[in-house]
Motif scaffolding. Structure first.
Motif, PDB file in Angstrom:
ATOM      1  N   LYS A   1       0.803  -1.220   0.000  1.00 22.76           N
ATOM      2  CA  LYS A   1       0.000   0.000   0.000  1.00 22.76           C
ATOM      3  C   LYS A   1       0.838   1.274   0.000  1.00 22.76           C
ATOM      4  CE  LYS A   1      -3.976  -2.041   2.259  1.00 22.76           C
ATOM      5  NZ  LYS A   1      -4.910  -1.952   3.369  1.00 22.76           N
ATOM      6  N   GLY A   2       2.125   1.137   0.200  1.00 17.63           N
ATOM      7  CA  GLY A   2       2.963   2.312   0.333  1.00 17.63           C
ATOM      8  C   GLY A   2       3.558   2.793  -0.977  1.00 17.63           C
ATOM      9  N   LYS A   3       4.316   3.874  -0.883  1.00 19.32           N
ATOM     10  CA  LYS A   3       5.050   4.389  -2.041  1.00 19.32           C
ATOM     11  C   LYS A   3       6.459   4.739  -1.595  1.00 19.32           C
ATOM     12  CE  LYS A   3       3.848   9.234  -1.535  1.00 19.32           C
ATOM     13  NZ  LYS A   3       3.433  10.440  -2.189  1.00 19.32           N
ATOM     14  N   MET A   4       7.380   4.634  -2.522  1.00 18.58           N
ATOM     15  CA  MET A   4       8.773   4.949  -2.206  1.00 18.58           C
ATOM     16  C   MET A   4       8.938   6.456  -2.039  1.00 18.58           C
ATOM     17  SD  MET A   4      10.911   2.433  -4.759  1.00 18.58           S
ATOM     18  CE  MET A   4      12.500   3.054  -4.205  1.00 18.58           C
ATOM     19  N   LEU A   5       9.605   6.871  -0.979  1.00 21.65           N
ATOM     20  CA  LEU A   5       9.896   8.291  -0.799  1.00 21.65           C
ATOM     21  C   LEU A   5      11.020   8.732  -1.714  1.00 21.65           C
ATOM     22  CD1 LEU A   5       9.756   8.739   3.077  1.00 21.65           C
ATOM     23  CD2 LEU A   5       8.036   9.366   1.386  1.00 21.65           C
ATOM     24  N   TYR A   6      11.952   7.825  -1.981  1.00 19.32           N
ATOM     25  CA  TYR A   6      13.098   8.125  -2.827  1.00 19.32           C
ATOM     26  C   TYR A   6      13.147   7.115  -3.955  1.00 19.32           C
ATOM     27  CZ  TYR A   6      14.410  10.921   1.186  1.00 19.32           C
ATOM     28  OH  TYR A   6      14.405  11.827   2.200  1.00 19.32           O
ATOM     29  N   ARG A   7      13.335   7.575  -5.170  1.00 18.07           N
ATOM     30  CA  ARG A   7      13.333   6.698  -6.339  1.00 18.07           C
ATOM     31  C   ARG A   7      14.728   6.211  -6.719  1.00 18.07           C
ATOM     32  NH1 ARG A   7       8.508   4.575  -6.985  1.00 18.07           N
ATOM     33  NH2 ARG A   7       6.902   6.133  -6.856  1.00 18.07           N
ATOM     34  N   ASP A   8      15.684   6.324  -5.823  1.00 19.31           N
ATOM     35  CA  ASP A   8      17.047   5.884  -6.089  1.00 19.31           C
ATOM     36  C   ASP A   8      17.493   4.918  -4.987  1.00 19.31           C
ATOM     37  OD1 ASP A   8      19.657   5.663  -7.076  1.00 19.31           O
ATOM     38  OD2 ASP A   8      20.319   7.463  -6.026  1.00 19.31           O
ATOM     39  N   PRO A   9      16.959   3.695  -4.969  1.00 19.48           N
ATOM     40  CA  PRO A   9      17.269   2.778  -3.866  1.00 19.48           C
ATOM     41  C   PRO A   9      18.723   2.305  -3.828  1.00 19.48           C
ATOM     42  CG  PRO A   9      16.054   1.638  -5.568  1.00 19.48           C
ATOM     43  CD  PRO A   9      16.068   3.095  -5.950  1.00 19.48           C
TER      44      PRO A   9
END
Length: 142
Positions: A23-31
């Motif tokens: 249900k969540g979303k990534m805060l940062y798109r550079d893992p």
């Protein structure tokens, strides 16, 4: 703890993790930290500590690189913490943050959570083991 209690806790934590991740979303798109910004993480208790982006054999990402934090001494003679890192993202009311950490933690060491006080009802919960195994274990905290 009995084995039944342990297994029940593990199942409950796995269900919480699955729900939060779906249900969540990534805060940062550079893992993988390839942009060099480290996604808002910073070194905490930095006595003799350095942070870099280095090649790591067996690293589970396409760049085969990872953020590396190295400490050369304890924080002080009486404070035996080595070093740490923190996330500088801003909290907000009713938000739930799930952090996935893939790390090589030395055997005999553990990850620990330290933080400033939360508002009413705030809490931190480890969803997986924090024990070091030096194998790229994935650890989750909510």
């Amino acid at each position: 703890m009995t084995e039944v209690t342990t297994k029940t806790t593990q199942a409950t934590n796995a269900a919480e993790l699955a729900t939060a991740m779906s249900k969540g979303k990534m805060l940062y798109r550079d893992p993988t930290f390839k942009d060099g910004k480290y996604n808002g993480t910073a070194v905490y208790l930095g006595t003799g500590a350095t942070r870099s982006y280095v090649a790591v054999t067996g690293c589970p990402n396409p760049a085969v690189k990872a953020m590396k934090i190295v400490a050369t001494q304890f924080n002080t003679a009486t404070d035996k913490r080595i070093t740490g890192f923190y996330f500088a993202n801003t909290s907000r009311a009713n938000a739930v943050f799930v952090v996935r950490i893939i790390a090589n933690i030395p055997t005999g060491r553990n990850l620990n959570v330290s933080h400033n006080s939360y508002g009413t009802g705030g809490a931190t919960k480890w969803l997986t083991s924090t024990a070091g195994l030096v194998n790229g274990r994935s650890t989750h905290v909510k």
